[in-house]
Design a protein around this motif. Sequence first.
Motif, mmCIF file in Angstrom:
data_model
loop_
_atom_site.group_PDB
_atom_site.id
_atom_site.type_symbol
_atom_site.label_atom_id
_atom_site.label_comp_id
_atom_site.label_asym_id
_atom_site.label_seq_id
_atom_site.Cartn_x
_atom_site.Cartn_y
_atom_site.Cartn_z
ATOM 1 N N THR A 1 17.179 41.590 52.228
ATOM 2 C CA THR A 1 18.213 42.279 53.000
ATOM 3 C C THR A 1 18.112 41.885 54.474
ATOM 4 O O THR A 1 17.019 41.877 55.039
ATOM 5 C CB THR A 1 18.057 43.809 52.878
ATOM 6 O OG1 THR A 1 18.144 44.181 51.494
ATOM 7 C CG2 THR A 1 19.158 44.523 53.667
ATOM 8 N N PRO A 2 19.236 41.520 55.102
ATOM 9 C CA PRO A 2 19.207 41.174 56.542
ATOM 10 C C PRO A 2 18.571 42.294 57.365
ATOM 11 O O PRO A 2 18.907 43.460 57.187
ATOM 12 C CB PRO A 2 20.685 41.004 56.879
ATOM 13 C CG PRO A 2 21.318 40.586 55.591
ATOM 14 C CD PRO A 2 20.592 41.365 54.530
ATOM 15 N N GLN B 1 22.364 50.209 57.310
ATOM 16 C CA GLN B 1 23.434 50.860 56.555
ATOM 17 C C GLN B 1 23.050 50.930 55.080
ATOM 18 O O GLN B 1 22.891 49.911 54.420
ATOM 19 C CB GLN B 1 24.741 50.063 56.704
ATOM 20 C CG GLN B 1 25.960 50.736 56.087
ATOM 21 C CD GLN B 1 26.584 51.780 56.984
ATOM 22 O OE1 GLN B 1 26.525 51.683 58.197
ATOM 23 N NE2 GLN B 1 27.191 52.791 56.384
ATOM 24 N N PHE B 2 22.895 52.155 54.568
ATOM 25 C CA PHE B 2 22.527 52.325 53.166
ATOM 26 C C PHE B 2 23.662 51.880 52.256
ATOM 27 O O PHE B 2 24.840 52.065 52.553
ATOM 28 C CB PHE B 2 22.194 53.790 52.857
ATOM 29 C CG PHE B 2 20.900 54.268 53.450
ATOM 30 C CD1 PHE B 2 19.692 53.802 52.969
ATOM 31 C CD2 PHE B 2 20.897 55.179 54.497
ATOM 32 C CE1 PHE B 2 18.486 54.240 53.515
ATOM 33 C CE2 PHE B 2 19.703 55.622 55.057
ATOM 34 C CZ PHE B 2 18.497 55.143 54.553
ATOM 35 N N ASN B 3 23.281 51.300 51.106
ATOM 36 C CA ASN B 3 24.236 50.904 50.089
ATOM 37 C C ASN B 3 23.700 51.380 48.735
ATOM 38 O O ASN B 3 22.797 50.762 48.171
ATOM 39 C CB ASN B 3 24.416 49.380 50.074
ATOM 40 C CG ASN B 3 25.485 48.927 49.087
ATOM 41 O OD1 ASN B 3 25.948 49.714 48.246
ATOM 42 N ND2 ASN B 3 25.878 47.667 49.160
ATOM 43 N N TYR C 1 9.780 51.069 51.324
ATOM 44 C CA TYR C 1 10.002 50.186 52.473
ATOM 45 C C TYR C 1 10.206 51.008 53.752
ATOM 46 O O TYR C 1 9.752 50.619 54.838
ATOM 47 C CB TYR C 1 11.221 49.288 52.243
ATOM 48 C CG TYR C 1 10.990 48.160 51.263
ATOM 49 C CD1 TYR C 1 9.819 47.396 51.312
ATOM 50 C CD2 TYR C 1 11.940 47.840 50.295
ATOM 51 C CE1 TYR C 1 9.609 46.351 50.427
ATOM 52 C CE2 TYR C 1 11.734 46.791 49.398
ATOM 53 C CZ TYR C 1 10.569 46.053 49.468
ATOM 54 O OH TYR C 1 10.348 45.024 48.587
ATOM 55 N N ILE C 2 10.892 52.148 53.637
ATOM 56 C CA ILE C 2 11.093 53.022 54.796
ATOM 57 C C ILE C 2 9.750 53.561 55.275
ATOM 58 O O ILE C 2 9.448 53.553 56.472
ATOM 59 C CB ILE C 2 12.043 54.185 54.443
ATOM 60 C CG1 ILE C 2 13.475 53.666 54.229
ATOM 61 C CG2 ILE C 2 12.026 55.242 55.555
ATOM 62 C CD1 ILE C 2 14.457 54.737 53.780
ATOM 63 N N LEU C 3 8.936 54.019 54.343
ATOM 64 C CA LEU C 3 7.617 54.558 54.689
ATOM 65 C C LEU C 3 6.735 53.517 55.363
ATOM 66 O O LEU C 3 5.963 53.817 56.271
ATOM 67 C CB LEU C 3 6.921 55.092 53.431
ATOM 68 C CG LEU C 3 7.582 56.293 52.735
ATOM 69 C CD1 LEU C 3 6.878 56.582 51.419
ATOM 70 C CD2 LEU C 3 7.557 57.521 53.626
ATOM 71 N N ASP C 4 6.864 52.273 54.911
ATOM 72 C CA ASP C 4 6.023 51.190 55.430
ATOM 73 C C ASP C 4 6.560 50.564 56.717
ATOM 74 O O ASP C 4 5.925 49.679 57.291
ATOM 75 C CB ASP C 4 5.864 50.094 54.374
ATOM 76 C CG ASP C 4 4.948 50.526 53.235
ATOM 77 O OD1 ASP C 4 4.161 51.463 53.432
ATOM 78 O OD2 ASP C 4 5.025 49.914 52.148
ATOM 79 N N GLY C 5 7.757 50.991 57.155
ATOM 80 C CA GLY C 5 8.305 50.472 58.397
ATOM 81 C C GLY C 5 9.063 49.165 58.258
ATOM 82 O O GLY C 5 9.328 48.492 59.265
ATOM 83 N N ASN C 6 9.437 48.794 57.022
ATOM 84 C CA ASN C 6 10.160 47.535 56.803
ATOM 85 C C ASN C 6 11.648 47.643 57.103
ATOM 86 O O ASN C 6 12.323 46.628 57.279
ATOM 87 C CB ASN C 6 9.999 47.067 55.351
ATOM 88 C CG ASN C 6 8.551 46.843 54.948
ATOM 89 O OD1 ASN C 6 8.029 47.561 54.097
ATOM 90 N ND2 ASN C 6 7.911 45.862 55.547
ATOM 91 N N VAL C 7 12.164 48.884 57.128
ATOM 92 C CA VAL C 7 13.605 49.102 57.300
ATOM 93 C C VAL C 7 13.930 49.309 58.781
ATOM 94 O O VAL C 7 13.350 50.181 59.437
ATOM 95 C CB VAL C 7 14.074 50.328 56.486
ATOM 96 C CG1 VAL C 7 15.574 50.540 56.660
ATOM 97 C CG2 VAL C 7 13.731 50.150 55.011
#
Length: 316
Positions: free
Chosen positions: A147-148, A136-138, A125-131
């Motif tokens: 996730t909001p 805040q990592f959990n 998701y980070i690579l794809d730009g979704n984050v």
Amino acid sequence: MMEFKSKYRSRPWRKFPLFSEETLQELRKDILNYTPVNENVPAANILLIGQIGAGKSSVLNSLNSIYRGKITSRALCGSFEHSLTTTFRKYNVKDNNSGRTLKLRLCDTRGLEEEFAADVQEMSYILDGNVPDRYQFNPTSPFNTKTPGFIPSPKFEDKIHCVAFILDGSTIDVMPEKILTQIKAIQNVTNLKNIPQVVYVTKMDKVCSDVQMDPTIMFHSEAVCEAVNKTSNVMGIPRGHIYPIINYESETTLDANFDILLLQALKQTASFADDFIDDVIGSFKSTITLALFYLLKFILFFKVESPLTKNNEIEM
């Protein structure tokens, strides 16, 4: 420069720019003037990934220090049991002299730990730009579509354009199996997306004690060369994509030679990011062109074969 001994080569094992004030200013200017190859991408996103304590956040602080003209500590760093990076950040670096912001954005992630394994889907998701920035990592509840803040349709400019793994060169051959497994899993998902990868090898003073005092011998050192070779074998990445650097940790003033090593690594990283940007956008344009071609062909075929067209031709 120190006298060459048996553990140093008289000729460097890698061609590298001359360590000089002129080289430093040229590299500073090159990075400051860098613009992604496509105008639709305002800045190239470089994702930093590494084990806790390897110097991941220190890379960001070192770059920020270079352009601020003094030692800074923008991102938390240090040696702790767990990662000090608790949020996903996209850092913009501003040049203190011109006031301009670099078009090379460093993205910081949670450090890899043995106790809390990185979630591969979250990394995807980070690579794809979704984050979103500042998420805040959990560790006990990985990022997902519910996730909001989840970005359902990210723009290409929000995606990661190159991944930089940060590895401790002094422990590359004794890396914990759990950490290596996580890195390989991340590499697999990165490879599937065809995102280029580089490695910044840190802690070079522990690999070769002399380079801390005289960084100009970096590419003459047999020990550094061996560390790069080991990194290449472990990561499965070409030697030319692996860059030994020295982060600012205990220093209180800037060192031109430290800066040259990092800026040269970043310059090459930006080049790989450009290759990816150009390839993806070029492929997208080809797909659109092909789709338009077949659409036009279909329209022409329908026009020729349409019964209405044939009837009109008969009546005429």
